[in-house]
Design a protein around this motif. Structure first.
Motif, mmCIF file in Angstrom:
data_model
loop_
_atom_site.group_PDB
_atom_site.id
_atom_site.type_symbol
_atom_site.label_atom_id
_atom_site.label_comp_id
_atom_site.label_asym_id
_atom_site.label_seq_id
_atom_site.Cartn_x
_atom_site.Cartn_y
_atom_site.Cartn_z
ATOM 1 N N CYS A 15 77.838 -5.122 -31.520
ATOM 2 C CA CYS A 15 77.628 -5.932 -30.314
ATOM 3 C C CYS A 15 76.362 -5.443 -29.636
ATOM 4 O O CYS A 15 76.112 -4.248 -29.589
ATOM 5 N N CYS A 20 81.249 -7.678 -26.272
ATOM 6 C CA CYS A 20 81.168 -8.677 -25.201
ATOM 7 C C CYS A 20 81.724 -10.032 -25.618
ATOM 8 O O CYS A 20 82.157 -10.815 -24.800
ATOM 9 N N CYS A 54 77.353 -12.153 -27.355
ATOM 10 C CA CYS A 54 76.004 -11.911 -27.876
ATOM 11 C C CYS A 54 75.881 -12.449 -29.311
ATOM 12 O O CYS A 54 76.878 -12.784 -29.941
ATOM 13 N N CYS A 73 78.162 -10.666 -31.831
ATOM 14 C CA CYS A 73 79.580 -11.000 -31.632
ATOM 15 C C CYS A 73 79.880 -12.415 -32.114
ATOM 16 O O CYS A 73 80.903 -12.656 -32.761
#
Ligand SMILES: [Zn+2]
Length: 215
Positions: A188, A197, A200, A203
């Motif tokens: 991440c 998160c 991003c 992710c």
């Protein structure tokens, strides 16, 4: 024959470590801290993976060097999660010369320790990295290997990128088959309280790939 794996603690390097272990007996790992936002998670994951695969892990800091040329997510802690590239079209995850530093540092450490040895340097570069990361491309890896070998008279180095033709989806599938615990391989750009998160590019890509393999 010895092997050193560049271990970031992400899924690609975890699968690369497993593959290196399957190929040769004498394997160690090296983790670099360079001021990345995710360092705490990365280091923790790397330590867990090293323990799981019973390899010696060296943690090396290049932070003082990388501090001189920070960019992307290393600088901008609160960047817009919908923006994956900067105004020049460069990925926000790009770090200048990162793999060149990593490979030459890993090679130097091994070169200092041994003599007349064949040493494989394993790197988790994969197919999807190609577009935004020049230092993940086959041409770079080939030339880095050449430069490293021309810098030493002691050992013979080979750069191995076992995932270079694999997509993220294929790597996740392999990880599943090899029973690599995915929870120890979080990647991440912008972790919140050391948790991914979910927003991003790293992710999002991972979520998408997991969705696809579990379909
Ligand atoms: Zn994220």
């Amino acid at each position: 024959m010895k092997g050193t794996v560049l271990l970031s603690g992400g899924i690609d390097s975890a699968v690369t470590l497993k593959k290196a272990k399957d190929q040769i007996k004498d394997v160690n790992a090296i983790h670099f801290s360079y001021g990345q936002q995710t360092e705490e998670i990365e280091k923790r994951n790397s330590m867990k993976l090293a323990e799981q695969y019973d390899v010696h892990l060296e943690v090396v800091s290049l932070e003082d060097i990388f501090n001189n040329f920070k960019s992307g997510t290393m600088l901008d802690k609160n960047y817009d999660s919908n923006k994956t590239t900067d105004k020049h079209g460069q990925s926000v995850g790009y770090v200048h010369m990162r793999n060149l530093y990593f490979l030459t540092t890993a090679a130097a450490i091994m070169d200092q320790k041994t003599r007349d040895e064949e040493i494989n340097l394993y790197i988790g570069a994969q197919k999807n990295d190609k577009e935004h990361y020049p230092d993940c491309r086959p041409k770079f890896l080939k030339n880095a290997q050449k430069a490293i070998n021309q810098s030493t008279q002691k050992n013979q180095f080979k750069i191995k990128a076992p995932l270079i033709d694999k997509t993220k989806k294929q790597i996740l599938k392999t990880a599943k088959n090899l029973e690599i615990p995915l929870k120890n391989t979080i990647s991440c750009y912008n972790p919140i309280d050391n948790k991914p998160c979910g927003e991003c590019p790293a992710c999002k890509k991972r979520k998408q790939a997991i969705k696809e393999i579990t379909k």
